[in-house]
Design a protein around this motif. Structure first.
Motif, PDB file in Angstrom:
ATOM      1  N   PRO A   1       0.841  -1.305   0.009  1.00 11.17           N
ATOM      2  CA  PRO A   1       0.070   0.150   0.055  1.00 11.17           C
ATOM      3  C   PRO A   1       0.558   1.343  -0.065  1.00 11.17           C
ATOM      4  N   GLN A   2       2.116   1.284   0.385  1.00 14.07           N
ATOM      5  CA  GLN A   2       2.738   2.254   0.403  1.00 14.07           C
ATOM      6  C   GLN A   2       3.145   2.753  -1.090  1.00 14.07           C
ATOM      7  N   ALA A   3       3.294   1.991  -1.882  1.00 15.74           N
ATOM      8  CA  ALA A   3       3.287   1.891  -3.563  1.00 15.74           C
ATOM      9  C   ALA A   3       4.604   2.422  -3.922  1.00 15.74           C
ATOM     10  N   SER A   4       5.621   2.276  -3.349  1.00 16.16           N
ATOM     11  CA  SER A   4       7.069   2.632  -3.780  1.00 16.16           C
ATOM     12  C   SER A   4       7.213   2.133  -5.171  1.00 16.16           C
ATOM     13  N   LEU A   5       7.070   0.954  -5.449  1.00 10.73           N
ATOM     14  CA  LEU A   5       7.187   0.386  -6.903  1.00 10.73           C
ATOM     15  C   LEU A   5       6.412   1.230  -7.676  1.00 10.73           C
TER      16      LEU A   5
ATOM     17  N   ASP B   1      -5.052   3.010  -4.763  1.00 11.07           N
ATOM     18  CA  ASP B   1      -5.264   3.996  -3.726  1.00 11.07           C
ATOM     19  C   ASP B   1      -5.164   3.276  -2.230  1.00 11.07           C
ATOM     20  N   GLU B   2      -5.498   4.223  -1.259  1.00  9.74           N
ATOM     21  CA  GLU B   2      -5.135   3.758   0.224  1.00  9.74           C
ATOM     22  C   GLU B   2      -6.158   2.645   0.523  1.00  9.74           C
ATOM     23  N   GLU B   3      -7.126   2.331  -0.355  1.00  9.31           N
ATOM     24  CA  GLU B   3      -8.219   1.089  -0.034  1.00  9.31           C
ATOM     25  C   GLU B   3      -7.422  -0.027   0.021  1.00  9.31           C
ATOM     26  N   LEU B   4      -6.300   0.049  -0.607  1.00  5.78           N
ATOM     27  CA  LEU B   4      -5.465  -1.351  -0.514  1.00  5.78           C
ATOM     28  C   LEU B   4      -5.061  -1.713   0.871  1.00  5.78           C
ATOM     29  N   TYR B   5      -5.198  -0.884   2.050  1.00  5.96           N
ATOM     30  CA  TYR B   5      -4.762  -0.992   3.157  1.00  5.96           C
ATOM     31  C   TYR B   5      -6.104  -2.006   3.970  1.00  5.96           C
TER      32      TYR B   5
ATOM     33  N   THR C   1       6.457  -6.513  -2.318  1.00  5.21           N
ATOM     34  CA  THR C   1       5.414  -6.958  -1.128  1.00  5.21           C
ATOM     35  C   THR C   1       5.527  -5.826  -0.081  1.00  5.21           C
ATOM     36  N   PRO C   2       4.442  -5.770   0.989  1.00  2.00           N
ATOM     37  CA  PRO C   2       4.659  -5.052   2.151  1.00  2.00           C
ATOM     38  C   PRO C   2       5.558  -5.385   3.255  1.00  2.00           C
ATOM     39  N   PRO C   3       6.150  -4.570   4.060  1.00  2.00           N
ATOM     40  CA  PRO C   3       7.196  -4.734   5.129  1.00  2.00           C
ATOM     41  C   PRO C   3       6.499  -5.345   6.308  1.00  2.00           C
ATOM     42  N   GLU C   4       5.653  -6.150   6.368  1.00  2.00           N
ATOM     43  CA  GLU C   4       5.110  -6.827   7.479  1.00  2.00           C
ATOM     44  C   GLU C   4       4.201  -8.009   7.005  1.00  2.00           C
ATOM     45  N   ARG C   5       4.026  -8.803   8.220  1.00  2.00           N
ATOM     46  CA  ARG C   5       3.308 -10.054   7.924  1.00  2.00           C
ATOM     47  C   ARG C   5       1.862 -10.092   7.929  1.00  2.00           C
ATOM     48  N   ASN C   6       1.205  -9.954   6.591  1.00  2.00           N
ATOM     49  CA  ASN C   6      -0.402  -9.546   6.461  1.00  2.00           C
ATOM     50  C   ASN C   6      -0.676 -10.383   5.280  1.00  2.00           C
ATOM     51  N   SER C   7      -1.972 -10.311   5.122  1.00  2.00           N
ATOM     52  CA  SER C   7      -2.769 -10.941   3.771  1.00  2.00           C
ATOM     53  C   SER C   7      -2.134 -10.691   2.646  1.00  2.00           C
TER      54      SER C   7
END
Length: 254
Positions: free
Chosen positions: A40-44, A87-91, A122-128
């Motif tokens: 969700p931070q969308a750096s890529l 957008d931030e809905e990905l959170y 991928t995001p920097p934490e264990r999540n779905s």
């Protein structure tokens, strides 16, 4: 299409930099590359000059939709396309259920005939979202910096990978750890590298990517570090990164 997930449950280790450089290397070898931003931070996405996603193109949010989505892919250049994070809905999908994750996998697999390689950041934490990326991948590689917290988190990440292999994706292959931003002049870091190799054996790749200013400059310029190197340090960085990417691509195309 082969799919590589770039994963670490800690931020700042170089996941996005590795994702983009693998894409540049594959495109340079005339491979058709699909980049997918599960973070969700969308750096890529930002690195591909997609600061604000165009809703006319497919986004990661669309991958999780219950309804079929028929949108074109956003081109990056002649060899690369991207599915940006949206957008931030990905959170909202950080706690998605397994059936939602498998929808994303099915949509990515439907795109397989159009590409040779898919790279998922991928995001920097264990999540779905991390689990969904691993469930969709053929390979996972773990970029890692040296430090107490980073070294302590490796076993947890490997447990996550093994859990996905057992429950969702028995074909997922762990390529191992790629050491990033190392400092070979530091005796303490050399000892840490030695300890990592002793503890994790062949799971620590032979390639190693030292901290280089040229890499940061390349990221800011949205170019691979091996593009037009100037000076000995830049030339070293160019060789280190091109060799590491070539090694990884060779493993994934056997």
């Amino acid at each position: 299409m082969k799919t590589i997930a770039i994963a670490n449950q800690k931020g700042g280790v170089g996941k996005t930099t590795l994702s983009s450089h693998l894409a540049f290397a594959a495109a340079g070898a005339n491979m058709r590359v699909l980049l997918v931003d599960f973070d969700p931070q969308a750096s890529l996405s930002l690195g591909c000059n997609v600061a604000v996603p165009d809703p006319a193109y497919l986004t990661t949010l669309d991958l999780f939709s219950e309804r079929p989505v028929n949108k074109p892919l956003q081109p990056v250049d002649d060899h690369m396309s991207i599915i940006p994070a949206g957008d931030e809905e990905l959170y909202e999908y950080l706690g998605a259920t397994t059936d939602v994750l498998l929808r994303a996998r099915a949509m990515l697999r439907a795109l397989a005939p159009k590409f040779d390689l898919c790279i998922i950041d991928t995001p920097p934490e264990r999540n779905s979202l991390l689990i969904g990326a691993l469930a969709s991948a053929d390979f996972v590689i773990v970029p890692m910096t040296l430090g107490l917290y980073e070294m302590g988190g490796v076993s947890k990440l490997f447990n996550t990978i093994q859990g996905v292999q057992a429950a969702l994706n028995s074909d997922l292959r762990n390529l191992g750890i790629l050491l990033m931003k190392t400092n070979g002049r530091s005796a303490k870091e050399r000892a840490m590298v030695k300890a990592m190799r002793e503890e994790h054996g062949d799971y620590v790749l032979s390639a190693e990517l030292p901290e280089r200013a040229a890499v940061r400059q390349a990221v800011n310029a949205r170019t691979p570090v091996w593009s037009n190197p100037r000076g000995s340090s830049h030339e070293k960085a160019a060789k280190e990164w091109s060799d590491a990417c070539a090694m990884i691509l060779k493993e994934t195309t056997k």
